[in-house]
Design a protein around this motif. Structure first.
Motif, PDB file in Angstrom:
ATOM      1  N   ASP A 127      41.742   6.639  89.489  1.00  0.00           N
ATOM      2  CA  ASP A 127      40.569   7.602  89.363  1.00  0.00           C
ATOM      3  C   ASP A 127      40.199   7.816  87.751  1.00  0.00           C
ATOM      4  N   TYR A 128      41.117   7.905  86.798  1.00  0.00           N
ATOM      5  CA  TYR A 128      40.970   8.214  85.482  1.00  0.00           C
ATOM      6  C   TYR A 128      40.491   6.858  84.705  1.00  0.00           C
ATOM      7  N   ASP A 129      41.069   5.769  85.284  1.00  0.00           N
ATOM      8  CA  ASP A 129      40.458   4.345  84.555  1.00  0.00           C
ATOM      9  C   ASP A 129      38.960   4.536  84.866  1.00  0.00           C
ATOM     10  N   PRO A 168      31.812  11.342  89.204  1.00  0.00           N
ATOM     11  CA  PRO A 168      32.525  12.316  89.946  1.00  0.00           C
ATOM     12  C   PRO A 168      32.672  13.450  89.067  1.00  0.00           C
ATOM     13  N   TRP A 169      32.674  13.624  87.945  1.00  0.00           N
ATOM     14  CA  TRP A 169      32.768  15.052  87.210  1.00  0.00           C
ATOM     15  C   TRP A 169      31.427  15.574  87.199  1.00  0.00           C
ATOM     16  N   GLU A 170      30.452  15.016  87.436  1.00  0.00           N
ATOM     17  CA  GLU A 170      29.200  15.628  87.514  1.00  0.00           C
ATOM     18  C   GLU A 170      28.820  16.637  88.725  1.00  0.00           C
ATOM     19  N   GLY A 209      43.847  19.246  72.567  1.00  0.00           N
ATOM     20  CA  GLY A 209      44.588  19.427  73.782  1.00  0.00           C
ATOM     21  C   GLY A 209      43.883  18.922  75.099  1.00  0.00           C
ATOM     22  N   TYR A 210      42.623  18.394  74.931  1.00  0.00           N
ATOM     23  CA  TYR A 210      41.830  17.955  75.774  1.00  0.00           C
ATOM     24  C   TYR A 210      41.413  16.513  75.361  1.00  0.00           C
ATOM     25  N   PHE A 211      41.428  15.752  76.744  1.00  0.00           N
ATOM     26  CA  PHE A 211      40.848  14.351  76.632  1.00  0.00           C
ATOM     27  C   PHE A 211      39.902  14.114  77.914  1.00  0.00           C
ATOM     28  N   PRO A 218      24.645  20.216  79.627  1.00  0.00           N
ATOM     29  CA  PRO A 218      26.160  19.337  79.774  1.00  0.00           C
ATOM     30  C   PRO A 218      26.892  20.003  80.529  1.00  0.00           C
ATOM     31  N   HIS A 219      28.023  19.457  81.046  1.00  0.00           N
ATOM     32  CA  HIS A 219      28.962  19.885  81.828  1.00  0.00           C
ATOM     33  C   HIS A 219      30.057  20.367  80.931  1.00  0.00           C
ATOM     34  N   ILE A 220      30.131  20.033  79.785  1.00  0.00           N
ATOM     35  CA  ILE A 220      31.150  20.543  78.907  1.00  0.00           C
ATOM     36  C   ILE A 220      30.314  20.752  77.408  1.00  0.00           C
ATOM     37  N   MET A 253      49.137  17.063  91.439  1.00  0.00           N
ATOM     38  CA  MET A 253      48.006  17.912  91.821  1.00  0.00           C
ATOM     39  C   MET A 253      46.743  17.548  91.097  1.00  0.00           C
ATOM     40  N   ARG A 254      46.761  16.506  90.497  1.00  0.00           N
ATOM     41  CA  ARG A 254      45.561  15.868  89.658  1.00  0.00           C
ATOM     42  C   ARG A 254      45.007  14.466  90.089  1.00  0.00           C
ATOM     43  N   PRO A 255      43.932  14.049  89.539  1.00  0.00           N
ATOM     44  CA  PRO A 255      43.683  12.712  90.103  1.00  0.00           C
ATOM     45  C   PRO A 255      44.670  11.796  89.746  1.00  0.00           C
ATOM     46  N   ARG A 308      46.378  18.034  96.218  1.00  0.00           N
ATOM     47  CA  ARG A 308      45.939  17.121  95.132  1.00  0.00           C
ATOM     48  C   ARG A 308      44.384  17.522  94.972  1.00  0.00           C
ATOM     49  N   TYR A 309      44.143  18.635  94.114  1.00  0.00           N
ATOM     50  CA  TYR A 309      42.702  19.124  93.615  1.00  0.00           C
ATOM     51  C   TYR A 309      41.725  19.100  94.467  1.00  0.00           C
ATOM     52  N   TRP A 310      40.979  18.032  94.797  1.00  0.00           N
ATOM     53  CA  TRP A 310      39.878  18.235  95.717  1.00  0.00           C
ATOM     54  C   TRP A 310      39.878  17.420  96.968  1.00  0.00           C
ATOM     55  N   SER A 329      25.673  16.041  83.752  1.00  0.00           N
ATOM     56  CA  SER A 329      25.518  17.832  83.935  1.00  0.00           C
ATOM     57  C   SER A 329      26.727  18.164  84.836  1.00  0.00           C
ATOM     58  N   GLN A 330      26.295  19.320  85.773  1.00  0.00           N
ATOM     59  CA  GLN A 330      27.268  19.940  86.409  1.00  0.00           C
ATOM     60  C   GLN A 330      26.713  20.717  87.650  1.00  0.00           C
ATOM     61  N   PRO A 331      27.142  20.905  88.643  1.00  0.00           N
ATOM     62  CA  PRO A 331      26.334  21.800  89.547  1.00  0.00           C
ATOM     63  C   PRO A 331      25.648  22.933  89.022  1.00  0.00           C
ATOM     64  N   LEU A 383      44.645  23.592  79.643  1.00  0.00           N
ATOM     65  CA  LEU A 383      43.813  22.373  80.432  1.00  0.00           C
ATOM     66  C   LEU A 383      42.409  22.431  80.121  1.00  0.00           C
ATOM     67  N   TYR A 384      41.685  23.245  80.241  1.00  0.00           N
ATOM     68  CA  TYR A 384      40.217  23.282  79.832  1.00  0.00           C
ATOM     69  C   TYR A 384      39.753  23.958  78.703  1.00  0.00           C
ATOM     70  N   PRO A 385      40.047  23.743  77.470  1.00  0.00           N
ATOM     71  CA  PRO A 385      39.921  24.462  76.236  1.00  0.00           C
ATOM     72  C   PRO A 385      38.230  24.533  75.737  1.00  0.00           C
ATOM     73  N   ARG A 418      33.732  18.068  91.616  1.00  0.00           N
ATOM     74  CA  ARG A 418      34.635  18.042  92.785  1.00  0.00           C
ATOM     75  C   ARG A 418      35.140  16.613  92.399  1.00  0.00           C
ATOM     76  N   ASP A 419      36.001  16.478  91.492  1.00  0.00           N
ATOM     77  CA  ASP A 419      36.344  15.246  90.704  1.00  0.00           C
ATOM     78  C   ASP A 419      36.691  14.149  91.486  1.00  0.00           C
ATOM     79  N   ASN A 420      37.921  14.313  92.348  1.00  0.00           N
ATOM     80  CA  ASN A 420      38.444  13.353  93.053  1.00  0.00           C
ATOM     81  C   ASN A 420      38.285  13.659  94.655  1.00  0.00           C
ATOM     82  N   GLN A 439      33.987  25.241  76.956  1.00  0.00           N
ATOM     83  CA  GLN A 439      32.741  25.878  77.648  1.00  0.00           C
ATOM     84  C   GLN A 439      32.530  24.662  78.625  1.00  0.00           C
ATOM     85  N   TRP A 440      32.801  25.054  80.058  1.00  0.00           N
ATOM     86  CA  TRP A 440      32.256  24.225  81.064  1.00  0.00           C
ATOM     87  C   TRP A 440      31.138  25.141  81.819  1.00  0.00           C
ATOM     88  N   ASN A 441      30.116  23.976  82.313  1.00  0.00           N
ATOM     89  CA  ASN A 441      28.956  24.693  82.754  1.00  0.00           C
ATOM     90  C   ASN A 441      29.046  25.807  84.041  1.00  0.00           C
TER      91      ASN A 441
HETATM   92  C1  DGY Z   1      38.771  17.640  83.840  1.00  0.00           C
HETATM   93  O1  DGY Z   1      38.851  17.114  82.719  1.00  0.00           O
HETATM   94  O2  DGY Z   1      39.407  17.227  84.969  1.00  0.00           O
HETATM   95  C2  DGY Z   1      37.536  18.033  84.369  1.00  0.00           C
HETATM   96  O3  DGY Z   1      37.408  18.444  85.630  1.00  0.00           O
HETATM   97  C3  DGY Z   1      36.063  17.303  83.736  1.00  0.00           C
HETATM   98  O4  DGY Z   1      35.198  17.887  84.044  1.00  0.00           O
END
Ligand code: DGY
Length: 409
Positions: free
Chosen positions: A196-198, A152-154, A79-81, A69-71, A190-192, A337-339, A99-101, A27-29, A157-159, A31-33
Protein backbone atom coordinates in the motif's frame (compact mmCIF):
# COMPACT_ATOMS: atom_id res chain seq x y z
CA UNK A 1 -19.65 10.97 32.98
CA UNK A 2 -17.58 13.66 34.68
CA UNK A 3 -14.20 11.81 34.76
CA UNK A 4 -14.44 10.91 31.09
CA UNK A 5 -15.61 14.41 30.11
CA UNK A 6 -12.58 15.86 31.88
CA UNK A 7 -10.28 13.31 30.26
CA UNK A 8 -11.69 14.16 26.83
CA UNK A 9 -11.19 17.89 27.39
CA UNK A 10 -7.64 17.24 28.57
CA UNK A 11 -6.95 15.38 25.31
CA UNK A 12 -8.22 18.29 23.23
CA UNK A 13 -6.12 20.72 25.26
CA UNK A 14 -3.09 18.44 25.11
CA UNK A 15 -3.31 18.19 21.30
CA UNK A 16 -3.97 21.92 20.88
CA UNK A 17 -1.01 23.52 19.10
CA UNK A 18 -2.44 27.05 19.23
CA UNK A 19 -5.19 27.68 16.66
CA UNK A 20 -5.27 24.10 15.49
CA UNK A 21 -5.32 20.62 16.99
CA UNK A 22 -3.22 17.62 15.97
CA UNK A 23 -4.99 14.23 15.78
CA UNK A 24 -2.51 12.71 18.23
CA UNK A 25 1.06 13.43 19.31
CA UNK A 26 3.79 11.61 17.36
CA UNK A 27 1.87 9.70 14.69
CA UNK A 28 0.04 12.73 13.22
CA UNK A 29 1.82 15.97 14.19
CA UNK A 30 -0.01 18.41 11.85
CA UNK A 31 -3.49 19.74 11.18
CA UNK A 32 -5.61 17.15 9.37
CA UNK A 33 -8.71 18.40 7.60
CA UNK A 34 -11.58 16.24 8.87
CA UNK A 35 -9.91 15.47 12.20
CA UNK A 36 -9.82 19.18 12.79
CA UNK A 37 -13.52 19.67 12.07
CA UNK A 38 -14.40 16.97 14.61
CA UNK A 39 -12.07 18.76 17.04
CA UNK A 40 -13.93 22.02 16.43
CA UNK A 41 -17.26 20.33 17.17
CA UNK A 42 -15.77 18.89 20.38
CA UNK A 43 -14.43 22.29 21.45
CA UNK A 44 -17.83 23.86 20.77
CA UNK A 45 -19.30 21.93 23.71
CA UNK A 46 -17.29 24.08 26.12
CA UNK A 47 -15.44 26.82 24.19
CA UNK A 48 -17.18 28.16 21.07
CA UNK A 49 -14.53 30.81 20.23
CA UNK A 50 -11.87 28.08 20.22
CA UNK A 51 -14.09 26.00 17.91
CA UNK A 52 -14.27 28.88 15.41
CA UNK A 53 -10.53 29.37 15.63
CA UNK A 54 -9.98 25.73 14.60
CA UNK A 55 -12.23 26.17 11.57
CA UNK A 56 -10.71 29.48 10.50
CA UNK A 57 -7.19 28.04 10.73
CA UNK A 58 -8.12 25.18 8.40
CA UNK A 59 -9.46 27.60 5.80
CA UNK A 60 -6.22 29.64 5.79
CA UNK A 61 -4.88 26.66 3.83
CA UNK A 62 -7.49 26.80 1.04
CA UNK A 63 -5.95 26.80 -2.44
CA UNK A 64 -6.93 29.34 -5.14
CA UNK A 65 -8.71 26.42 -6.89
CA UNK A 66 -11.01 26.08 -3.88
CA UNK A 67 -9.43 22.82 -2.71
CA UNK A 68 -8.89 22.54 1.04
CA UNK A 69 -5.90 20.24 1.64
CA UNK A 70 -5.99 17.13 3.76
CA UNK A 71 -2.93 18.14 5.81
CA UNK A 72 -1.61 21.60 6.69
CA UNK A 73 2.04 21.48 7.70
CA UNK A 74 2.06 24.56 9.92
CA UNK A 75 5.38 23.69 11.55
CA UNK A 76 8.07 21.21 10.44
CA UNK A 77 8.11 17.85 12.25
CA UNK A 78 10.61 15.12 11.34
CA UNK A 79 8.42 12.43 12.96
CA UNK A 80 6.02 12.24 9.99
CA UNK A 81 6.44 10.91 6.47
CA UNK A 82 5.61 12.12 3.81
CA UNK A 83 6.17 15.71 4.93
CA UNK A 84 5.98 19.02 3.02
CA UNK A 85 9.25 18.41 1.14
CA UNK A 86 7.80 15.25 -0.42
CA UNK A 87 4.47 16.83 -1.40
CA UNK A 88 6.11 19.93 -2.87
CA UNK A 89 2.94 22.05 -2.80
CA UNK A 90 2.94 25.83 -2.90
CA UNK A 91 -0.46 26.78 -1.50
CA UNK A 92 -0.92 29.58 1.03
CA UNK A 93 0.21 27.23 3.83
CA UNK A 94 2.60 24.26 3.22
CA UNK A 95 0.22 21.37 2.62
CA UNK A 96 -0.54 18.07 0.98
CA UNK A 97 -1.93 18.17 -2.56
CA UNK A 98 -5.17 16.23 -2.06
CA UNK A 99 -8.33 16.87 -0.06
CA UNK A 100 -10.28 14.90 2.56
CA UNK A 101 -13.92 14.17 3.48
CA UNK A 102 -15.69 17.56 3.51
CA UNK A 103 -17.46 17.33 6.86
CA UNK A 104 -16.74 21.03 7.48
CA UNK A 105 -20.06 22.58 6.38
CA UNK A 106 -21.97 20.17 8.62
CA UNK A 107 -19.93 20.91 11.74
CA UNK A 108 -19.79 24.63 10.99
CA UNK A 109 -23.58 24.59 10.96
CA UNK A 110 -23.67 22.69 14.28
CA UNK A 111 -21.26 25.14 15.88
CA UNK A 112 -23.12 28.14 14.50
CA UNK A 113 -26.49 26.87 15.77
CA UNK A 114 -25.21 26.89 19.34
CA UNK A 115 -24.76 30.67 19.26
CA UNK A 116 -26.04 32.14 16.00
CA UNK A 117 -25.26 35.76 16.86
CA UNK A 118 -21.65 35.11 17.83
CA UNK A 119 -21.20 32.91 14.78
CA UNK A 120 -22.68 35.22 12.17
CA UNK A 121 -19.44 36.91 11.11
CA UNK A 122 -17.81 33.50 10.83
CA UNK A 123 -20.46 32.00 8.58
CA UNK A 124 -20.56 35.14 6.45
CA UNK A 125 -16.87 34.63 5.78
CA UNK A 126 -16.96 30.83 5.54
CA UNK A 127 -19.98 30.25 3.29
CA UNK A 128 -18.21 31.52 0.13
CA UNK A 129 -15.12 29.49 1.06
CA UNK A 130 -17.20 26.35 1.57
CA UNK A 131 -18.99 26.98 -1.73
CA UNK A 132 -15.62 27.28 -3.51
CA UNK A 133 -14.51 23.99 -2.00
CA UNK A 134 -17.71 22.15 -2.89
CA UNK A 135 -17.55 23.62 -6.43
CA UNK A 136 -14.02 22.23 -6.72
CA UNK A 137 -15.31 18.75 -5.77
CA UNK A 138 -18.09 19.00 -8.35
CA UNK A 139 -15.63 20.10 -11.05
CA UNK A 140 -12.70 17.79 -10.37
CA UNK A 141 -13.90 14.86 -8.30
CA UNK A 142 -17.24 13.65 -9.67
CA UNK A 143 -18.02 10.77 -11.99
CA UNK A 144 -21.70 10.37 -12.95
CA UNK A 145 -22.45 12.47 -9.88
CA UNK A 146 -20.56 10.30 -7.39
CA UNK A 147 -17.46 11.71 -5.68
CA UNK A 148 -14.25 9.88 -6.51
CA UNK A 149 -10.88 9.98 -4.82
CA UNK A 150 -7.50 10.25 -6.55
CA UNK A 151 -5.55 8.82 -3.63
CA UNK A 152 -6.69 6.47 -0.82
CA UNK A 153 -5.72 9.17 1.71
CA UNK A 154 -8.30 11.47 0.15
CA UNK A 155 -11.10 9.22 1.44
CA UNK A 156 -9.58 9.18 4.92
CA UNK A 157 -10.09 5.39 4.83
CA UNK A 158 -6.53 4.72 3.76
CA UNK A 159 -6.31 0.95 3.36
CA UNK A 160 -10.01 0.06 3.05
CA UNK A 161 -10.61 -3.05 0.90
CA UNK A 162 -12.58 -0.69 -1.38
CA UNK A 163 -9.39 0.36 -3.16
CA UNK A 164 -7.67 -3.02 -3.46
CA UNK A 165 -8.67 -3.72 -7.07
CA UNK A 166 -7.74 -0.23 -8.27
CA UNK A 167 -4.51 -0.19 -6.24
CA UNK A 168 -3.48 -3.56 -7.75
CA UNK A 169 -3.47 -1.93 -11.21
CA UNK A 170 -0.73 0.49 -10.15
CA UNK A 171 2.84 -0.58 -10.72
CA UNK A 172 4.77 1.70 -8.35
CA UNK A 173 7.81 1.71 -10.59
CA UNK A 174 10.57 4.13 -9.62
CA UNK A 175 9.12 4.94 -6.19
CA UNK A 176 12.64 4.61 -4.73
CA UNK A 177 13.73 4.23 -1.14
CA UNK A 178 11.86 5.98 1.64
CA UNK A 179 11.50 5.56 5.35
CA UNK A 180 8.07 5.14 6.87
CA UNK A 181 7.54 6.86 10.21
CA UNK A 182 4.10 5.54 11.12
CA UNK A 183 5.38 2.11 12.10
CA UNK A 184 7.80 3.72 14.57
CA UNK A 185 4.73 4.99 16.48
CA UNK A 186 2.25 2.12 16.03
CA UNK A 187 2.59 -1.64 15.62
CA UNK A 188 2.89 -2.56 11.92
CA UNK A 189 0.06 -5.10 12.17
CA UNK A 190 -2.35 -2.18 12.74
CA UNK A 191 -1.13 -0.15 9.78
CA UNK A 192 -1.24 -0.37 5.97
CA UNK A 193 1.21 -2.75 4.28
CA UNK A 194 4.37 -1.88 2.34
CA UNK A 195 2.53 -2.70 -0.93
CA UNK A 196 0.00 0.00 0.00
CA UNK A 197 2.67 2.51 1.02
CA UNK A 198 4.64 2.11 -2.22
CA UNK A 199 1.49 3.07 -4.12
CA UNK A 200 0.59 5.91 -1.73
CA UNK A 201 4.01 7.45 -2.28
CA UNK A 202 4.03 6.74 -6.00
CA UNK A 203 0.74 8.64 -6.35
CA UNK A 204 2.18 11.59 -4.39
CA UNK A 205 5.24 11.62 -6.65
CA UNK A 206 2.99 11.71 -9.72
CA UNK A 207 0.97 14.64 -8.37
CA UNK A 208 4.11 16.55 -7.59
CA UNK A 209 5.54 15.92 -11.04
CA UNK A 210 2.34 17.41 -12.52
CA UNK A 211 2.52 20.43 -10.20
CA UNK A 212 -0.77 19.31 -8.57
CA UNK A 213 -2.52 20.83 -11.58
CA UNK A 214 -6.09 19.49 -11.63
CA UNK A 215 -6.38 19.40 -15.43
CA UNK A 216 -3.05 17.63 -15.90
CA UNK A 217 -3.81 15.16 -13.16
CA UNK A 218 -7.11 14.30 -14.85
CA UNK A 219 -5.28 13.07 -17.97
CA UNK A 220 -4.84 9.33 -18.01
CA UNK A 221 -5.50 9.00 -14.26
CA UNK A 222 -3.94 5.95 -12.58
CA UNK A 223 -6.41 5.86 -9.68
CA UNK A 224 -9.97 7.12 -9.46
CA UNK A 225 -12.47 5.34 -7.26
CA UNK A 226 -15.95 6.70 -6.57
CA UNK A 227 -16.51 6.39 -2.85
CA UNK A 228 -19.80 6.12 -0.94
CA UNK A 229 -18.10 7.86 2.00
CA UNK A 230 -17.08 10.96 0.06
CA UNK A 231 -20.36 11.02 -1.85
CA UNK A 232 -22.63 10.83 1.19
CA UNK A 233 -20.47 13.24 3.18
CA UNK A 234 -20.48 15.87 0.43
CA UNK A 235 -24.21 15.34 -0.08
CA UNK A 236 -24.87 16.00 3.59
CA UNK A 237 -22.41 18.91 3.72
CA UNK A 238 -24.08 20.43 0.71
CA UNK A 239 -27.50 20.35 2.36
CA UNK A 240 -25.97 22.11 5.38
CA UNK A 241 -24.18 24.60 3.17
CA UNK A 242 -27.46 25.47 1.47
CA UNK A 243 -29.04 26.22 4.86
CA UNK A 244 -26.09 28.38 5.90
CA UNK A 245 -26.06 30.18 2.55
CA UNK A 246 -29.75 31.03 2.90
CA UNK A 247 -29.00 32.42 6.35
CA UNK A 248 -26.39 34.89 5.09
CA UNK A 249 -28.10 35.79 1.81
CA UNK A 250 -25.62 33.90 -0.39
CA UNK A 251 -27.15 32.44 -3.61
CA UNK A 252 -28.45 28.88 -3.14
CA UNK A 253 -29.44 27.77 -6.68
CA UNK A 254 -26.05 26.38 -7.60
CA UNK A 255 -25.77 24.56 -4.26
CA UNK A 256 -29.23 23.02 -4.69
CA UNK A 257 -28.18 21.80 -8.16
CA UNK A 258 -25.14 20.07 -6.69
CA UNK A 259 -27.38 18.27 -4.21
CA UNK A 260 -29.50 16.86 -7.05
CA UNK A 261 -26.41 15.75 -8.97
CA UNK A 262 -25.00 14.02 -5.87
CA UNK A 263 -28.32 12.33 -5.08
CA UNK A 264 -28.29 10.76 -8.54
CA UNK A 265 -24.60 9.99 -8.19
CA UNK A 266 -25.15 8.08 -4.95
CA UNK A 267 -27.42 5.65 -6.81
CA UNK A 268 -24.59 4.80 -9.21
CA UNK A 269 -22.87 3.27 -6.15
CA UNK A 270 -25.60 0.74 -5.46
CA UNK A 271 -24.11 -2.73 -5.93
CA UNK A 272 -27.12 -4.96 -6.55
CA UNK A 273 -25.21 -8.19 -6.13
CA UNK A 274 -23.70 -7.25 -2.77
CA UNK A 275 -26.91 -5.46 -1.73
CA UNK A 276 -25.23 -2.30 -0.50
CA UNK A 277 -23.63 0.99 -1.43
CA UNK A 278 -20.15 0.17 -2.66
CA UNK A 279 -17.17 1.91 -4.20
CA UNK A 280 -16.83 1.87 -7.99
CA UNK A 281 -13.73 2.18 -10.17
CA UNK A 282 -14.35 5.34 -12.20
CA UNK A 283 -11.63 4.56 -14.76
CA UNK A 284 -12.04 0.86 -15.49
CA UNK A 285 -15.46 0.11 -14.02
CA UNK A 286 -16.01 -2.69 -11.54
CA UNK A 287 -16.94 -2.67 -7.87
CA UNK A 288 -14.77 -2.39 -4.80
CA UNK A 289 -16.82 -5.30 -3.46
CA UNK A 290 -16.80 -3.85 0.00
CA UNK A 291 -19.56 -3.36 2.52
CA UNK A 292 -17.87 -0.83 4.78
CA UNK A 293 -18.84 1.65 7.45
CA UNK A 294 -18.89 4.24 4.63
CA UNK A 295 -21.74 2.28 3.00
CA UNK A 296 -23.73 3.05 6.16
CA UNK A 297 -23.33 6.81 5.68
CA UNK A 298 -26.35 6.71 3.34
CA UNK A 299 -28.70 8.03 6.05
CA UNK A 300 -26.22 10.79 6.91
CA UNK A 301 -26.46 11.80 3.24
CA UNK A 302 -30.26 11.74 3.54
CA UNK A 303 -30.69 8.54 1.52
CA UNK A 304 -32.82 5.84 3.13
CA UNK A 305 -32.83 2.26 1.91
CA UNK A 306 -34.42 -0.71 3.76
CA UNK A 307 -31.72 -3.14 2.56
CA UNK A 308 -29.10 -1.05 4.36
CA UNK A 309 -30.96 -1.39 7.68
CA UNK A 310 -30.86 -5.16 7.30
CA UNK A 311 -27.15 -5.04 6.49
CA UNK A 312 -26.58 -2.87 9.57
CA UNK A 313 -28.39 -5.35 11.81
CA UNK A 314 -26.28 -8.19 10.48
CA UNK A 315 -22.96 -6.34 10.80
CA UNK A 316 -23.79 -5.19 14.34
CA UNK A 317 -24.77 -8.70 15.39
CA UNK A 318 -21.29 -9.99 14.49
CA UNK A 319 -19.27 -7.76 16.77
CA UNK A 320 -19.64 -6.70 20.33
CA UNK A 321 -19.09 -3.00 19.68
CA UNK A 322 -20.34 -0.51 17.11
CA UNK A 323 -19.99 -0.75 13.38
CA UNK A 324 -16.94 -2.55 11.96
CA UNK A 325 -15.22 -0.68 9.12
CA UNK A 326 -15.50 -3.74 6.89
CA UNK A 327 -18.05 -6.56 6.85
CA UNK A 328 -17.05 -9.06 9.57
CA UNK A 329 -18.32 -11.82 7.23
CA UNK A 330 -16.19 -10.48 4.35
CA UNK A 331 -13.14 -12.37 3.08
CA UNK A 332 -10.78 -9.48 3.82
CA UNK A 333 -11.87 -8.78 7.39
CA UNK A 334 -8.91 -8.04 9.67
CA UNK A 335 -10.01 -6.89 13.11
CA UNK A 336 -6.84 -4.87 13.79
CA UNK A 337 -5.65 -3.45 10.49
CA UNK A 338 -6.81 0.15 10.32
CA UNK A 339 -9.73 0.40 7.84
CA UNK A 340 -10.09 -3.32 7.15
CA UNK A 341 -12.20 -4.17 10.20
CA UNK A 342 -11.62 -1.88 13.21
CA UNK A 343 -14.31 0.42 14.59
CA UNK A 344 -13.91 4.15 14.24
CA UNK A 345 -15.84 6.32 16.69
CA UNK A 346 -16.20 9.16 14.20
CA UNK A 347 -17.80 6.89 11.61
CA UNK A 348 -20.21 5.54 14.22
CA UNK A 349 -21.07 9.14 15.01
CA UNK A 350 -21.87 10.06 11.42
CA UNK A 351 -23.85 6.82 11.02
CA UNK A 352 -25.76 7.53 14.24
CA UNK A 353 -26.54 11.12 13.25
CA UNK A 354 -27.84 9.87 9.91
CA UNK A 355 -30.00 7.11 11.38
CA UNK A 356 -31.55 9.54 13.79
CA UNK A 357 -32.21 12.11 11.09
CA UNK A 358 -34.01 9.46 9.00
CA UNK A 359 -36.15 8.47 11.99
CA UNK A 360 -34.44 5.15 12.74
CA UNK A 361 -34.22 5.99 16.43
CA UNK A 362 -33.78 2.47 17.73
CA UNK A 363 -30.77 1.79 15.50
CA UNK A 364 -29.38 5.26 16.25
CA UNK A 365 -29.57 4.57 19.98
CA UNK A 366 -27.85 1.24 19.54
CA UNK A 367 -24.94 2.71 17.58
CA UNK A 368 -24.53 5.43 20.19
CA UNK A 369 -24.78 3.06 23.16
CA UNK A 370 -22.14 0.69 21.76
CA UNK A 371 -19.83 3.62 21.00
CA UNK A 372 -20.26 4.98 24.52
CA UNK A 373 -19.52 1.55 26.02
CA UNK A 374 -16.49 1.17 23.79
CA UNK A 375 -14.93 4.41 25.02
CA UNK A 376 -15.93 3.76 28.64
CA UNK A 377 -14.31 0.34 28.53
CA UNK A 378 -11.31 1.03 26.29
CA UNK A 379 -10.49 4.73 26.26
CA UNK A 380 -9.88 7.35 23.58
CA UNK A 381 -7.97 5.30 21.03
CA UNK A 382 -7.75 6.09 17.32
CA UNK A 383 -9.72 2.91 16.47
CA UNK A 384 -10.73 -0.35 18.13
CA UNK A 385 -10.92 -4.07 17.48
CA UNK A 386 -14.67 -4.73 16.92
CA UNK A 387 -14.53 -8.19 18.45
CA UNK A 388 -13.11 -7.34 21.86
CA UNK A 389 -12.80 -3.54 21.85
CA UNK A 390 -9.00 -3.59 22.19
CA UNK A 391 -7.64 -0.08 21.53
CA UNK A 392 -5.59 0.24 18.34
CA UNK A 393 -3.49 2.84 16.50
CA UNK A 394 -2.68 6.10 18.26
CA UNK A 395 -3.79 6.88 21.83
CA UNK A 396 -5.22 10.09 23.34
CA UNK A 397 -6.91 10.71 20.04
CA UNK A 398 -8.52 14.07 19.32
CA UNK A 399 -11.51 12.94 17.31
CA UNK A 400 -12.44 10.16 19.70
CA UNK A 401 -12.36 12.68 22.56
CA UNK A 402 -14.37 15.14 20.45
CA UNK A 403 -17.18 12.73 19.63
CA UNK A 404 -17.34 11.71 23.27
CA UNK A 405 -18.01 15.33 24.22
CA UNK A 406 -20.35 16.20 21.37
CA UNK A 407 -22.25 12.97 20.86
CA UNK A 408 -21.40 9.65 22.58
CA UNK A 409 -20.82 10.68 26.19
C1 DGY B 1 -1.35 8.70 7.36
O1 DGY B 1 -0.25 9.23 7.25
O2 DGY B 1 -1.52 7.52 7.72
C2 DGY B 1 -2.54 9.48 7.12
O3 DGY B 1 -3.70 8.73 7.26
C3 DGY B 1 -2.51 10.14 5.78
O4 DGY B 1 -3.53 11.07 5.78
Amino acid sequence: SEPLDSAAKAILHGNDKGGYTVPTAGLYPYQWNWDSMFAAWGFSTFDIPRAWEEVETLFTGQWPSGMVPHILFHRPDPGYFPGPDVWGCDGPVPSSGISQPPVAATFIRKIWEQDPEAGRAHIERLVPQLADWHRWFMAWRTDRGAVFITHPWEAGRDNAPDWDNAMARIDPVGVGEYQRRDTAHVDASMRPTKEDYDRYIWLVQRGRRLGWDDAKMAEDPPFRVADPGMTFILLRANRDLEALAAEVGHPTDEIADWTRVLEDGAETLWNEELGCYDSRDAVHGGWGESLSNASFLCWYGGVDRPEMLRQLDRVMSKARYGVASYDPDGAKFDSKRYWRGPIWGIMNTLIGLGLSQCGHEEQARRVKATTRALIEDHGFAEYFDPLNGAPAGGGRFTWTAAIWLAWAG
